[in-house]
Design a protein around this motif. Structure first.
Motif, PDB file in Angstrom:
ATOM      1  N   ASP A 221      -3.507  12.092   9.016  1.00  0.00           N
ATOM      2  CA  ASP A 221      -2.977  10.736   9.065  1.00  0.00           C
ATOM      3  C   ASP A 221      -4.153   9.773   9.131  1.00  0.00           C
ATOM      4  O   ASP A 221      -5.121  10.022   9.864  1.00  0.00           O
ATOM      5  N   GLY A 222      -4.058   8.675   8.391  1.00  0.00           N
ATOM      6  CA  GLY A 222      -5.168   7.729   8.417  1.00  0.00           C
ATOM      7  C   GLY A 222      -4.886   6.499   7.580  1.00  0.00           C
ATOM      8  O   GLY A 222      -3.735   6.228   7.201  1.00  0.00           O
ATOM      9  N   ARG A 223      -5.956   5.770   7.302  1.00  0.00           N
ATOM     10  CA  ARG A 223      -5.874   4.553   6.494  1.00  0.00           C
ATOM     11  C   ARG A 223      -6.921   4.643   5.394  1.00  0.00           C
ATOM     12  O   ARG A 223      -8.047   5.100   5.619  1.00  0.00           O
ATOM     13  N   LEU A 224      -6.529   4.193   4.206  1.00  0.00           N
ATOM     14  CA  LEU A 224      -7.425   4.274   3.063  1.00  0.00           C
ATOM     15  C   LEU A 224      -7.457   2.961   2.297  1.00  0.00           C
ATOM     16  O   LEU A 224      -6.578   2.110   2.450  1.00  0.00           O
ATOM     17  N   GLU A 225      -8.490   2.830   1.470  1.00  0.00           N
ATOM     18  CA  GLU A 225      -8.615   1.705   0.536  1.00  0.00           C
ATOM     19  C   GLU A 225      -8.683   2.271  -0.869  1.00  0.00           C
ATOM     20  O   GLU A 225      -9.405   3.236  -1.132  1.00  0.00           O
ATOM     21  N   VAL A 226      -7.931   1.663  -1.781  1.00  0.00           N
ATOM     22  CA  VAL A 226      -7.929   2.113  -3.171  1.00  0.00           C
ATOM     23  C   VAL A 226      -9.251   1.729  -3.826  1.00  0.00           C
ATOM     24  O   VAL A 226      -9.649   0.561  -3.796  1.00  0.00           O
ATOM     25  N   THR A 227      -9.946   2.692  -4.404  1.00  0.00           N
ATOM     26  CA  THR A 227     -11.191   2.421  -5.129  1.00  0.00           C
ATOM     27  C   THR A 227     -11.028   2.590  -6.634  1.00  0.00           C
ATOM     28  O   THR A 227     -11.685   1.907  -7.413  1.00  0.00           O
ATOM     29  N   ASP A 228     -10.167   3.505  -7.045  1.00  0.00           N
ATOM     30  CA  ASP A 228      -9.924   3.768  -8.472  1.00  0.00           C
ATOM     31  C   ASP A 228      -8.427   3.985  -8.646  1.00  0.00           C
ATOM     32  O   ASP A 228      -7.919   5.088  -8.422  1.00  0.00           O
ATOM     33  N   PRO A 229      -7.687   2.939  -9.027  1.00  0.00           N
ATOM     34  CA  PRO A 229      -6.221   3.069  -9.092  1.00  0.00           C
ATOM     35  C   PRO A 229      -5.752   4.199 -10.000  1.00  0.00           C
ATOM     36  O   PRO A 229      -4.799   4.907  -9.664  1.00  0.00           O
ATOM     37  N   GLN A 230      -6.393   4.385 -11.148  1.00  0.00           N
ATOM     38  CA  GLN A 230      -5.951   5.432 -12.061  1.00  0.00           C
ATOM     39  C   GLN A 230      -6.153   6.812 -11.455  1.00  0.00           C
ATOM     40  O   GLN A 230      -5.292   7.695 -11.559  1.00  0.00           O
ATOM     41  N   ALA A 231      -7.303   7.014 -10.794  1.00  0.00           N
ATOM     42  CA  ALA A 231      -7.552   8.308 -10.148  1.00  0.00           C
ATOM     43  C   ALA A 231      -6.569   8.550  -9.011  1.00  0.00           C
ATOM     44  O   ALA A 231      -6.102   9.677  -8.810  1.00  0.00           O
ATOM     45  N   LEU A 232      -6.229   7.502  -8.259  1.00  0.00           N
ATOM     46  CA  LEU A 232      -5.279   7.669  -7.160  1.00  0.00           C
ATOM     47  C   LEU A 232      -3.883   7.967  -7.692  1.00  0.00           C
ATOM     48  O   LEU A 232      -3.147   8.780  -7.112  1.00  0.00           O
ATOM     49  N   ARG A 233      -3.492   7.343  -8.804  1.00  0.00           N
ATOM     50  CA  ARG A 233      -2.196   7.670  -9.410  1.00  0.00           C
ATOM     51  C   ARG A 233      -2.149   9.155  -9.775  1.00  0.00           C
ATOM     52  O   ARG A 233      -1.138   9.834  -9.561  1.00  0.00           O
ATOM     53  N   HIS A 234      -3.235   9.642 -10.326  1.00  0.00           N
ATOM     54  CA  HIS A 234      -3.300  11.068 -10.680  1.00  0.00           C
ATOM     55  C   HIS A 234      -3.181  11.934  -9.418  1.00  0.00           C
ATOM     56  O   HIS A 234      -2.476  12.952  -9.406  1.00  0.00           O
TER      57      HIS A 234
END
Length: 266
Positions: A221-234
């Motif tokens: 469990d934690g908190r994150l920041e999106v750095t690469d939206p396409q990679a995160l979608r994958h």
């Protein structure tokens, strides 16, 4: 893509059978898709069916499913839900599914989310130079956290660091031999690390014929920041790490202002 939430009725014998074996639960999840055959393999580049069990409390267990097709969980309601309640209310079949693609499409670099992930953190070791490498589970929170931190960049996010005022140590790290322990540096916690042993086959094991599977999982469990939206979608569509058939790899998001729990379907 679809996100589904199903609450398990832990008082039912069918639920206890499902919860005792990831192999049995996997079979039940895959049976929710009439177009998928048991022998089908997930496409190498396409989204796959991912699932995870969240044990909120002793009698509150939630099953989350991310899938490229909308599931039909009628059989799960009959085995492990509240079938009478579902039959009395045609608008509430006993599970909740919502489209997942709108959330994936609006991911933007710099967005911050709370997240939850149950994974199978492993590495390969070799005791002697002339022997093949062996896949081995990480057993301690220190190594399990490092496993996830090593994958965050290619998964399209970075785990947020705690403000200095919230750290117990000035740098947020301690040293274990050659490695740093970042447990106090990041907004990240590890729980539910109990190894599980179960039969790979759905049939009862007979002595000397089959070997049980031992699976070590960790819930982050934690908190994150999106750095690469396409990679995160994958990552959200394909999962992280190994043992995806056994309920590992599914990462879910929630607004960062809330506690780190999944993006709920409704």
């Amino acid at each position: 893509m679809f996100l589904t939430r199903f609450r398990v009725n832990t008082a039912r014998p069918g639920a206890r059978r499902l919860l005792s074996s990831p192999q049995t639960m996997h079979a039940a999840v895959m049976s929710a898709f009439p177009t998928l055959l048991p022998t089908d393999s997930p496409p190498p580049d396409g989204p796959r069916v991912l699932w995870r069990l969240d044990h909120q409390a002793r009698a509150e267990v939630l099953l989350y499913i991310v899938s490229p097709h909308q599931p039909d969980l009628t059989h799960l309601v009959e085995q492990a839900g509240w079938p009478a309640a579902a039959a009395a209310d045609p608008h509430n079949p006993g599970w909740h599914t919502r489209p997942y693609t709108p959330l994936l499409d609006r991911l933007t670099a710099g967005d911050q989310w709370a997240f939850r992930l149950t994974a199978n953190p492993v590495h390969t070791i070799r005791r002697h130079p002339d022997e093949p490498r062996k896949i081995t589970a990480h057993l301690t929170p220190v190594h399990q956290m490092r496993w996830l931190l090593e994958r965050q960049d290619r998964c399209g996010f970075r785990i947020l660091e705690k403000p200095d005022a919230q750290r117990l140590l000035p740098s947020g790290t301690t040293h274990h031999g050659k490695h740093e322990h970042h447990g106090d540096r990041y907004e990240l916690s590890v729980s539910d690390r109990t190894p599980r042993s179960f039969d790979r086959s759905r049939e009862p094991r007979t002595s000397g014929r089959t070997k049980p599977v031992t699976l070590v999982t960790a819930t982050f469990d934690g908190r994150l920041e999106v750095t690469d939206p396409q990679a995160l979608r994958h990552t959200l569509a394909h999962g992280i790490g190994r043992a995806k058939a056994y309920g590992c790899g599914l990462i879910t998001l929630a607004p960062a202002t809330q506690r780190p729990a999944p993006q709920r379907a409704s």
